[in-house]
Motif scaffolding. Sequence first.
Motif, PDB file in Angstrom:
ATOM      1  N   ARG A  43     -56.900  -7.223  -0.732  1.00 39.15           N
ATOM      2  CA  ARG A  43     -56.901  -8.613  -1.182  1.00 39.15           C
ATOM      3  C   ARG A  43     -56.594  -9.562  -0.007  1.00 39.15           C
ATOM      4  NH1 ARG A  43     -58.961 -12.384  -3.372  1.00 39.15           N
ATOM      5  NH2 ARG A  43     -57.710 -14.101  -4.211  1.00 39.15           N
ATOM      6  N   LEU A  44     -55.619  -9.163   0.829  1.00 39.80           N
ATOM      7  CA  LEU A  44     -55.243 -10.005   1.967  1.00 39.80           C
ATOM      8  C   LEU A  44     -56.391 -10.127   2.968  1.00 39.80           C
ATOM      9  CD1 LEU A  44     -51.583  -8.798   2.653  1.00 39.80           C
ATOM     10  CD2 LEU A  44     -52.292 -10.992   1.680  1.00 39.80           C
ATOM     11  N   TYR A  45     -57.027  -8.994   3.258  1.00 38.90           N
ATOM     12  CA  TYR A  45     -58.152  -9.033   4.187  1.00 38.90           C
ATOM     13  C   TYR A  45     -59.271  -9.913   3.658  1.00 38.90           C
ATOM     14  CZ  TYR A  45     -56.475  -5.653   7.602  1.00 38.90           C
ATOM     15  OH  TYR A  45     -55.785  -5.024   8.586  1.00 38.90           O
ATOM     16  N   GLU A  46     -59.487  -9.801   2.340  1.00 35.52           N
ATOM     17  CA  GLU A  46     -60.510 -10.612   1.698  1.00 35.52           C
ATOM     18  C   GLU A  46     -60.206 -12.099   1.890  1.00 35.52           C
ATOM     19  OE1 GLU A  46     -61.653 -10.814  -2.861  1.00 35.52           O
ATOM     20  OE2 GLU A  46     -61.382  -8.743  -2.166  1.00 35.52           O
ATOM     21  N   LEU A  47     -58.931 -12.443   1.662  1.00 31.07           N
ATOM     22  CA  LEU A  47     -58.525 -13.843   1.802  1.00 31.07           C
ATOM     23  C   LEU A  47     -58.692 -14.335   3.232  1.00 31.07           C
ATOM     24  CD1 LEU A  47     -55.307 -13.826  -0.397  1.00 31.07           C
ATOM     25  CD2 LEU A  47     -57.337 -15.237  -0.800  1.00 31.07           C
ATOM     26  N   LEU A  48     -58.455 -13.428   4.173  1.00 34.42           N
ATOM     27  CA  LEU A  48     -58.581 -13.809   5.583  1.00 34.42           C
ATOM     28  C   LEU A  48     -60.031 -13.799   6.037  1.00 34.42           C
ATOM     29  CD1 LEU A  48     -55.552 -11.799   7.017  1.00 34.42           C
ATOM     30  CD2 LEU A  48     -55.735 -14.282   6.837  1.00 34.42           C
ATOM     31  N   GLY A  49     -60.901 -13.338   5.131  1.00 35.21           N
ATOM     32  CA  GLY A  49     -62.327 -13.379   5.441  1.00 35.21           C
ATOM     33  C   GLY A  49     -62.789 -12.234   6.331  1.00 35.21           C
ATOM     34  N   VAL A  50     -62.070 -11.106   6.299  1.00 43.58           N
ATOM     35  CA  VAL A  50     -62.539  -9.948   7.060  1.00 43.58           C
ATOM     36  C   VAL A  50     -62.441  -8.720   6.164  1.00 43.58           C
ATOM     37  CG1 VAL A  50     -62.000 -10.709   9.390  1.00 43.58           C
ATOM     38  CG2 VAL A  50     -60.210  -9.701   7.994  1.00 43.58           C
ATOM     39  N   THR A  51     -63.317  -7.750   6.384  1.00 46.01           N
ATOM     40  CA  THR A  51     -63.146  -6.480   5.697  1.00 46.01           C
ATOM     41  C   THR A  51     -62.450  -5.551   6.679  1.00 46.01           C
ATOM     42  OG1 THR A  51     -65.328  -5.857   6.475  1.00 46.01           O
ATOM     43  CG2 THR A  51     -65.148  -6.585   4.181  1.00 46.01           C
ATOM     44  N   HIS A  52     -61.631  -4.653   6.135  1.00 45.79           N
ATOM     45  CA  HIS A  52     -60.931  -3.781   7.078  1.00 45.79           C
ATOM     46  C   HIS A  52     -61.567  -2.406   7.131  1.00 45.79           C
ATOM     47  CE1 HIS A  52     -59.140  -2.307   3.451  1.00 45.79           C
ATOM     48  NE2 HIS A  52     -58.361  -1.457   4.091  1.00 45.79           N
ATOM     49  N   MET A  53     -62.762  -2.320   6.585  1.00 44.40           N
ATOM     50  CA  MET A  53     -63.459  -1.047   6.718  1.00 44.40           C
ATOM     51  C   MET A  53     -64.513  -1.188   7.798  1.00 44.40           C
ATOM     52  SD  MET A  53     -63.754   0.289   2.805  1.00 44.40           S
ATOM     53  CE  MET A  53     -63.404  -1.227   1.980  1.00 44.40           C
ATOM     54  N   ILE A  54     -64.345  -0.416   8.858  1.00 48.39           N
ATOM     55  CA  ILE A  54     -65.266  -0.536   9.980  1.00 48.39           C
ATOM     56  C   ILE A  54     -66.008   0.779  10.150  1.00 48.39           C
ATOM     57  CG2 ILE A  54     -65.446  -0.914  12.475  1.00 48.39           C
ATOM     58  CD1 ILE A  54     -63.102  -2.793  12.286  1.00 48.39           C
ATOM     59  N   ILE A  83     -49.428 -29.153   2.763  1.00 43.70           N
ATOM     60  CA  ILE A  83     -48.817 -27.867   2.411  1.00 43.70           C
ATOM     61  C   ILE A  83     -47.705 -28.087   1.378  1.00 43.70           C
ATOM     62  CG2 ILE A  83     -47.563 -25.858   3.272  1.00 43.70           C
ATOM     63  CD1 ILE A  83     -50.328 -26.024   4.453  1.00 43.70           C
ATOM     64  N   ASP A  84     -47.827 -27.430   0.230  1.00 40.88           N
ATOM     65  CA  ASP A  84     -46.753 -27.410  -0.772  1.00 40.88           C
ATOM     66  C   ASP A  84     -46.283 -25.974  -0.915  1.00 40.88           C
ATOM     67  OD1 ASP A  84     -46.644 -30.151  -1.778  1.00 40.88           O
ATOM     68  OD2 ASP A  84     -48.693 -29.768  -2.465  1.00 40.88           O
ATOM     69  N   LEU A  85     -44.982 -25.782  -0.753  1.00 37.03           N
ATOM     70  CA  LEU A  85     -44.466 -24.419  -0.827  1.00 37.03           C
ATOM     71  C   LEU A  85     -42.973 -24.467  -1.107  1.00 37.03           C
ATOM     72  CD1 LEU A  85     -44.848 -21.306  -0.252  1.00 37.03           C
ATOM     73  CD2 LEU A  85     -44.315 -21.825   2.126  1.00 37.03           C
ATOM     74  N   THR A  86     -42.536 -23.601  -2.007  1.00 35.85           N
ATOM     75  CA  THR A  86     -41.098 -23.498  -2.255  1.00 35.85           C
ATOM     76  C   THR A  86     -40.647 -22.083  -1.952  1.00 35.85           C
ATOM     77  OG1 THR A  86     -41.208 -25.181  -3.979  1.00 35.85           O
ATOM     78  CG2 THR A  86     -39.284 -23.742  -3.979  1.00 35.85           C
ATOM     79  N   VAL A  87     -39.657 -21.959  -1.100  1.00 32.93           N
ATOM     80  CA  VAL A  87     -39.096 -20.657  -0.761  1.00 32.93           C
ATOM     81  C   VAL A  87     -37.704 -20.590  -1.362  1.00 32.93           C
ATOM     82  CG1 VAL A  87     -38.411 -19.111   1.098  1.00 32.93           C
ATOM     83  CG2 VAL A  87     -40.432 -20.567   1.371  1.00 32.93           C
ATOM     84  N   ALA A 122     -42.561  -8.606   3.476  1.00 32.93           N
ATOM     85  CA  ALA A 122     -42.379  -9.778   2.627  1.00 32.93           C
ATOM     86  C   ALA A 122     -42.250  -9.455   1.149  1.00 32.93           C
ATOM     87  CB  ALA A 122     -43.549 -10.733   2.830  1.00 32.93           C
ATOM     88  N   GLU A 123     -41.546 -10.339   0.456  1.00 33.64           N
ATOM     89  CA  GLU A 123     -41.620 -10.341  -0.999  1.00 33.64           C
ATOM     90  C   GLU A 123     -42.837 -11.146  -1.438  1.00 33.64           C
ATOM     91  OE1 GLU A 123     -37.395 -10.393  -2.906  1.00 33.64           O
ATOM     92  OE2 GLU A 123     -37.472 -11.873  -1.298  1.00 33.64           O
ATOM     93  N   ARG A 124     -43.074 -12.229  -0.696  1.00 37.55           N
ATOM     94  CA  ARG A 124     -44.286 -13.009  -0.957  1.00 37.55           C
ATOM     95  C   ARG A 124     -44.979 -13.294   0.366  1.00 37.55           C
ATOM     96  NH1 ARG A 124     -43.780 -18.335  -3.865  1.00 37.55           N
ATOM     97  NH2 ARG A 124     -41.781 -18.539  -2.774  1.00 37.55           N
ATOM     98  N   ILE A 125     -46.293 -13.271   0.333  1.00 37.59           N
ATOM     99  CA  ILE A 125     -47.076 -13.562   1.533  1.00 37.59           C
ATOM    100  C   ILE A 125     -47.886 -14.828   1.283  1.00 37.59           C
ATOM    101  CG2 ILE A 125     -48.857 -12.725   3.108  1.00 37.59           C
ATOM    102  CD1 ILE A 125     -48.082  -9.884   2.272  1.00 37.59           C
ATOM    103  N   VAL A 126     -47.659 -15.831   2.140  1.00 31.97           N
ATOM    104  CA  VAL A 126     -48.422 -17.070   2.038  1.00 31.97           C
ATOM    105  C   VAL A 126     -49.592 -16.958   2.995  1.00 31.97           C
ATOM    106  CG1 VAL A 126     -48.327 -19.569   2.255  1.00 31.97           C
ATOM    107  CG2 VAL A 126     -46.287 -18.303   1.551  1.00 31.97           C
ATOM    108  N   ARG A 129     -54.457 -24.641   5.393  1.00 32.64           N
ATOM    109  CA  ARG A 129     -54.106 -24.862   3.986  1.00 32.64           C
ATOM    110  C   ARG A 129     -53.639 -23.538   3.436  1.00 32.64           C
ATOM    111  NH1 ARG A 129     -57.480 -29.521   2.716  1.00 32.64           N
ATOM    112  NH2 ARG A 129     -59.231 -29.344   4.136  1.00 32.64           N
ATOM    113  N   ILE A 130     -52.910 -23.594   2.319  1.00 26.60           N
ATOM    114  CA  ILE A 130     -52.524 -22.344   1.685  1.00 26.60           C
ATOM    115  C   ILE A 130     -53.689 -21.843   0.860  1.00 26.60           C
ATOM    116  CG2 ILE A 130     -50.961 -21.255   0.038  1.00 26.60           C
ATOM    117  CD1 ILE A 130     -48.813 -23.205   0.923  1.00 26.60           C
ATOM    118  N   ALA A 131     -54.233 -20.672   1.240  1.00 26.02           N
ATOM    119  CA  ALA A 131     -55.354 -20.112   0.502  1.00 26.02           C
ATOM    120  C   ALA A 131     -54.852 -19.451  -0.777  1.00 26.02           C
ATOM    121  CB  ALA A 131     -56.099 -19.097   1.368  1.00 26.02           C
TER     122      ALA A 131
END
Lengths: 258, 274
Positions: free
Chosen positions: A247-258, A35-39, A209-213, A221-223
């Motif tokens: 975009r976040l749901y996509e990254l998490l691998g789920v759609t939020h439309m049910i 993990i590489d991250l700068t806050v 958040a200002e930024r969401i990791v 890992r950081i996606a």
Amino acid sequence: MSSSKRKAPQPKVVFEGVSKTFKKKGEPLEVLSAIDLTVDEGEFVCLLGPSGCGKSTLLNIAGGFERPTRGSVKIDGAEIVAPSSKRVFVFQEYGIFPWASVWDNVVLGIRHKSKAEQHRIVGEVIELVGLEGFERAYPMELSGGMKQRVEVARALAVEPDVLFMDEPFGALDSLTRLTLRTELLRIWNERKPTILFVTHDVDEAMQLAERIVVFSARPGRIAEIVSVDMPHPRDIGGVEYGNIKNRLYELLGVTHMI
Amino acid sequence: MIVSILALVASAAVLFYAKRMSAHVQEWALPVCVAAGLIALWDIACIVSGSEVFPSPLDTVYAFRELIESQRLWGDVAASLFRVTWGFLLAAGIGIPLGLVVGWSTRTFRALNPIIQGLRPISPIAWIPIAILWFGIGDGAGVFLIFLSSFFPITVGTMAAVRNISLVHQRSALNFGVRRFELFRRVVLPAALPQIITSLRIALGVAWLVIVAAEMVGMDTGLGYLINDARNAGSRYDLVVATMILIGLIGILLDFLIRRLEVFDEVRWGYTQR
Ligand SMILES: Nc1ncnc2c1ncn2[C@@H]1O[C@H](COP(=O)(O)OP(=O)(O)OP(=O)(O)O)[C@@H](O)[C@H]1O
Ligand SMILES: [Mg+2]
């Protein structure tokens, strides 16, 4: 874009190649991978990811409660090797002491200060979290939301420059959660601590958040790091909000439309 | 006989209509009826069997009066309570600090836990010969035996309580720089206290059981000795039963007293959330 608003952002918490492997019944289990991250100083960052991806583990390492297998975490350039009350943890489960009154809990981190100082600070943070009148109460007499406020007050009393919050509102009902988020934002605006906030709730991350990791599933890992460049109060019904959320749901691998 | 049968019928009737009573009335009416019914059955059984030796409830009441009038009863009660009190306090005074340390320090735990677990299953009664050998017949042996019977529940209970302290609380303490002695005072002891009180309660119960047995076997005062003496001196089973009831009542009183410890704000959380 977000950096243009802050003047010369100073890196506060820096993760460099942090990996963590647990031994589970002799088998190595890789939980975090490089993990590489700068806050930046005063930044509000949410760590978002599926359950078990190592968010708590990463936060525990940053808090000094656990050591990384590889890599390092630095705060203000110094490597973290032990906990310190300059950086306070707000726990996923209730970390306040059930055997002590609200007052005695909040005073924990400032117990070496003079009585007058203690009175001033405790009064201030208790007002900040809206618990006036409950100073003498014991945690068992409080609701879940109030207990979590006590925990936040206890953390704020030491005026930490970094707050680690591990799903602090996870056990609360959605209405209380919403209120506490608003209050947390107010407190953050007032005092500007650096906040690392773990959640697996997309809306929570979006509102705070200002930024969401965003983390991928184990080994964590950081996606992607998603900036939420919207001023508060945020329009949670707007188009921009919806786009980021998709975009976040996509990254998490789920759609939020049910 | 007639009185007993009537009492039995009356209490059965009350129990039968119990659901019409308010909760508050049930609270005292039900146990009183059960007790009255049992005493009535006891009386009827005595009359039906025609036993010469076994006392009826009324005989027992007279025996009680005889015990109270004879000056020795209070001496025996005092002897038993004296042994239990000192043995118990000694066990708590050593067992709680020891349990805190052994529970907290992994190395001390490794060193001492096997020997504690090894000595624990030995009944305090089995120690009686050694107690008499070391302390002679009298209070010394009694205090020693009560110490043994309370020490293990208290030490083991305290140890377990400390080892159960939640990681979150330990980390909170660490986060705010609470260390060493302060850690014991602010976190370890208060976190373990509810369970320590429970182990004290268990230990006191065991102590009260053991003292009677010990006094029957190896002492010449105390309530246990009184029971033995009553039987040996002309099969006075009325005195035996009266003494047994007294032992039960004192046991309830001791438990009631130690439960007073559970109401403090600092420990109440430990009994409601579990
Ligand atoms: N002390 C430990 N020993 C062994 N395995 C552990 C330990 N702590 C965590 N793990 C494992 O590491 C993985 C990540 O745990 P972690 O608590 O960091 O997840 P998380 O992302 O916070 O999940 P959640 O959102 O459910 O809280 C899990 O599979 C867990 O079983
Ligand atoms: Mg977690």
